[in-house]
Design a protein around this motif. Structure first.
Motif, PDB file in Angstrom:
ATOM      1  N   GLN A 331       0.827  -1.211   0.000  1.00  0.00           N
ATOM      2  CA  GLN A 331       0.000   0.000   0.000  1.00  0.00           C
ATOM      3  C   GLN A 331       0.863   1.263   0.000  1.00  0.00           C
ATOM      4  O   GLN A 331       0.604   2.207  -0.751  1.00  0.00           O
ATOM      5  CB  GLN A 331      -0.930   0.000   1.218  1.00  0.00           C
ATOM      6  N   LYS A 334       2.334   1.922  -3.289  1.00  0.00           N
ATOM      7  CA  LYS A 334       1.349   2.484  -4.232  1.00  0.00           C
ATOM      8  C   LYS A 334       1.177   3.987  -4.013  1.00  0.00           C
ATOM      9  O   LYS A 334       1.123   4.762  -4.979  1.00  0.00           O
ATOM     10  CB  LYS A 334      -0.006   1.771  -4.052  1.00  0.00           C
ATOM     11  N   LEU A 338       2.257   7.239  -6.636  1.00  0.00           N
ATOM     12  CA  LEU A 338       1.391   8.308  -7.139  1.00  0.00           C
ATOM     13  C   LEU A 338       2.173   9.615  -7.287  1.00  0.00           C
ATOM     14  O   LEU A 338       1.921  10.397  -8.196  1.00  0.00           O
ATOM     15  CB  LEU A 338       0.192   8.529  -6.198  1.00  0.00           C
TER      16      LEU A 338
ATOM     17  N   ASP B 286      -8.744   2.291   2.729  1.00  0.00           N
ATOM     18  CA  ASP B 286      -8.048   1.114   2.189  1.00  0.00           C
ATOM     19  C   ASP B 286      -8.267   0.995   0.684  1.00  0.00           C
ATOM     20  O   ASP B 286      -7.334   0.716  -0.077  1.00  0.00           O
ATOM     21  CB  ASP B 286      -8.530  -0.176   2.872  1.00  0.00           C
ATOM     22  N   ILE B 289      -6.199   3.385  -1.374  1.00  0.00           N
ATOM     23  CA  ILE B 289      -4.796   2.976  -1.555  1.00  0.00           C
ATOM     24  C   ILE B 289      -4.732   1.785  -2.506  1.00  0.00           C
ATOM     25  O   ILE B 289      -3.918   1.758  -3.419  1.00  0.00           O
ATOM     26  CB  ILE B 289      -4.123   2.542  -0.235  1.00  0.00           C
ATOM     27  N   ASN B 290      -5.585   0.792  -2.259  1.00  0.00           N
ATOM     28  CA  ASN B 290      -5.477  -0.457  -3.021  1.00  0.00           C
ATOM     29  C   ASN B 290      -5.601  -0.230  -4.527  1.00  0.00           C
ATOM     30  O   ASN B 290      -4.848  -0.814  -5.304  1.00  0.00           O
ATOM     31  CB  ASN B 290      -6.550  -1.456  -2.581  1.00  0.00           C
ATOM     32  N   VAL B 291      -6.574   0.577  -4.923  1.00  0.00           N
ATOM     33  CA  VAL B 291      -6.730   0.804  -6.366  1.00  0.00           C
ATOM     34  C   VAL B 291      -6.056   2.107  -6.801  1.00  0.00           C
ATOM     35  O   VAL B 291      -6.300   2.609  -7.890  1.00  0.00           O
ATOM     36  CB  VAL B 291      -8.205   0.695  -6.838  1.00  0.00           C
ATOM     37  N   ARG B 292      -5.192   2.627  -5.930  1.00  0.00           N
ATOM     38  CA  ARG B 292      -4.305   3.754  -6.257  1.00  0.00           C
ATOM     39  C   ARG B 292      -5.052   5.006  -6.703  1.00  0.00           C
ATOM     40  O   ARG B 292      -4.728   5.614  -7.711  1.00  0.00           O
ATOM     41  CB  ARG B 292      -3.319   3.334  -7.355  1.00  0.00           C
TER      42      ARG B 292
END
Lengths: 418, 418
Positions: A331, A334, A338, B286, B289-292
């Motif tokens: 996480q 990621k 960005l 969450d 973050i997970n799928v940015r």
């Protein structure tokens, strides 16, 4: 007489970070704790041996936690609004003091080691407290449980409350006592442990470096976690080139195998030194968020070839399960990507690698299921729905993301069920 | 005949975000499900009533989850290397299709609702799938369990695989069928649910807005999660001023009570509209973050007076426990504050507030223990060590950070044990 262990199930591990090795419905064989091979059909040599059949479950390497504070275990999730130095003063030192009481140490370390086993952390590199007797109790409990661990009595002789520091000589003497008692153990061994530069005099650091060299022992400490801490170190050790150099000058930065936790704000020269000296830098993602230290530039470190392991950093990090550290490392990478699009995020196989073989290398051949590696293994049970629907890789990812100790139904260290 | 519930224990809640209200060893009394007061000594009126004595445990408000996809429950923690649109295509749509099969829906939704209960999410606002029959099954299971929930059949008539979209008329008809069946239920009610703008024609959005107004129903959808998604919406709806305006033009942005998930990349005009129309913006840390997707600027939103709730966003988020959403919201706010020093991190009481009263406001008087609020409560048991050593606030923080369903030993919705 050889001890042979044979497990059967769906075997998944990371020999390299880039991908999973997947052996559905296969046998993994160890002799005297070390792996001889993975087979679809059991070779004739082993056909009369007992097989432990785990059916449709996953068999994966045990987790490796390269940075945690056993003594802080009762404090997980408490005081999380504080930053590092304030948190130590307001909560941590008071707690660590109590391990001078053997009953307290026995009770809390037993609960801690039980949790470590439950969550599948089969190898770890940990700080105890500054109490020699308390640390001895932790050694004994770990030995009894059959876990692999490096355990450090915490050395500190300045810049912390009187009730928790020792004299320089006293700190070194306690350390050498534990070294002599445990250095030849097969699974639980001592590691030289200056808490961190600011709570050590130069005399203490020098004495600890001498012990590391004399006994050929590994070293663990903290480096470059937080800007305030770095400034403090520079003020205290003004003859050192940088934070890492404080350790290096004292033979505590890769002269013997070394793990350094956090390593978020390293200067270029420090990175070069870590690389040259094979220092393992330990990424502790939850801790780095909780105490607001920042994000380790892990992709850059990996690209440079630095050795990286993961740490729960109990109790700056709040979760003891290393699957959580894997998730949080992914996480954070990621989020970092960005802002830094060239640094691609850590993949699931890379995350698992960091939490198994990546850190496991510090113990030798652990954290993988290649031939010659220790059979340190976890057996993972998921629900029927998941096992029917998803691939073995997806099932492992799902366990990493949402699993807990209830999903781990067996644990083996060097082929022995624990 | 009145139904009186009296619980005794250590009562902790957030009437305001800035601090905890703490009543050690006290009684909380509800009549017909609504709180009459918290007392150190039980008033005479209640002295012959039964008291459920929870001893040294904590009693806290139930969690409120304002954004999750019930149909994606089996997918938690799978496909986490994907970004939003690709993840929908590769994993999610195939799964959601299966709820057209009533046996599948019954089996999976039962497991899902059991988990929701286990983790103490007593009120939630959820997406089902586009299957009317499947959604009806979810309504029935929630009713039977006694949870509070807003449930939406997912409406989509374009830009998704044929096997999962419906005709515009079919989608509206199924929605109105469920509205008529469940609109007068006490605890489990319908919510108008366009999946998100891109999978809706203007006709569908208009029809859904008309239904919301006709029946006075709440609305839920997604807004401004991801830059690619925002660009897509702008290309599809080129007469709208911005993403939010696509909903607003169709009476789906605060004309009735509205929750919008994510809201990370809002334009200034959208923020003003959300503020004016009392739209609840749902932070799903969450998932973000997970799928940015990025980090919601939650401190800025709170300073502006926007209404904010938390969402697990199962299965973009992987953890169903709302304590995890509280932790991750705090963690993300800490990371955000490293780059934006004026935006101070969310405190533990603010985090708990967001996960209880902040989101609970969407259901009326829920999520707090003030007089007149629904007695939606969880009873938290921690280990003896923690309860002896730490304050009630520290114990709650520790539960939020490291607790799970095993720590929740009783649950009450409107005063009824469930």
């Amino acid at each position: 007489m050889q001890k042979i262990t044979i497990l059967k199930g769906n075997i998944v591990f990371t020999a390299v970070a880039e991908k999973f090795e997947v052996y559905a419905d296969s046998f993994i064989v160890s002799v005297d704790g070390y792996i001889k091979g993975i087979f679809k059909t059991l070779p004739e040599t082993y056909q009369n041996e007992q097989v432990i059949d785990h059916g449709n479950r996953l068999i994966i390497p045990g987790f490796v936690d390269l940075h945690l504070h056993a003594a802080q275990f009762p404090q997980c999730g408490v005081g999380m609004t504080h930053q590092l130095l304030q948190w130590l003063e307001d909560y941590t030192f008071d707690l660590e003091r109590e391990y001078q009481n053997p009953e307290f140490a026995e009770k809390v370390y037993t609960a801690f080691v039980d949790k470590l086993v439950a969550y599948g952390t089969l190898r770890s590199c940990m700080f105890a407290s500054s109490s020699t007797q308390g640390t001895e109790i932790l050694f004994e409990i770990l030995k009894k449980k059959g876990l692999g661990a490096l355990v450090g009595k915490v050395n500190m002789d300045t810049n912390a409350p009187d009730f928790i520091i020792e004299s320089t000589a006293g700190s070194l003497k306690g350390t050498e006592y534990l070294i002599n008692k445990y250095k030849d153990e097969p699974l639980v061994r001592p590691v030289i442990t200056p808490r961190f530069a600011p709570t050590s005099t130069s005399q203490l650091l020098k004495g600890l470096g001498d012990l590391a060299i004399k006994y050929g022992l590994p070293v663990q400490s903290h480096v470059s976690e937080n800007p305030d801490e770095i400034a403090w170190v520079k003020a205290l050790f003004n003859d050192a080139k940088n934070y890492s150099d404080v350790y290096h000058q004292n033979q505590l930065f890769g002269q013997t195998p070394t793990v350094m936790a956090h390593a978020i704000h390293l200067e270029k020269e420090e990175i070069e030194l870590a690389l040259k000296n094979n220092v393992f830098l330990i990424h502790c993602p939850d801790s780095n968020i909780n105490v607001r230290s920042g994000i380790m530039p892990i992709r850059q470190y990996l690209n440079m070839g630095l050795k990286i392991g993961l740490g729960s950093d109990i109790a700056g990090g709040h979760k003891i399960g290393m699957n959580e550290a894997v998730v949080r490392a992914i996480q954070l990478s990621k989020l970092y990507s960005l802002e830094h699009p060239d640094d691609k995020p850590i993949s699931i196989s890379e995350g698992v690698y960091l939490g198994t073989k990546g850190g496991g290398e510090f113990f030798g051949k652990t954290g993988s299921f290649e031939n010659g590696y220790a059979l340190d293994a976890l057996v993972i049970e998921d629900d029927e729905f998941t096992s029917e629907r998803y691939s073995l890789e997806d099932r492992l990812e799902r366990f990493i993301y949402i699993g807990d100790d209830r999903n781990i139904i067996a644990r083996y260290v060097e082929g022995n069920a624990i």
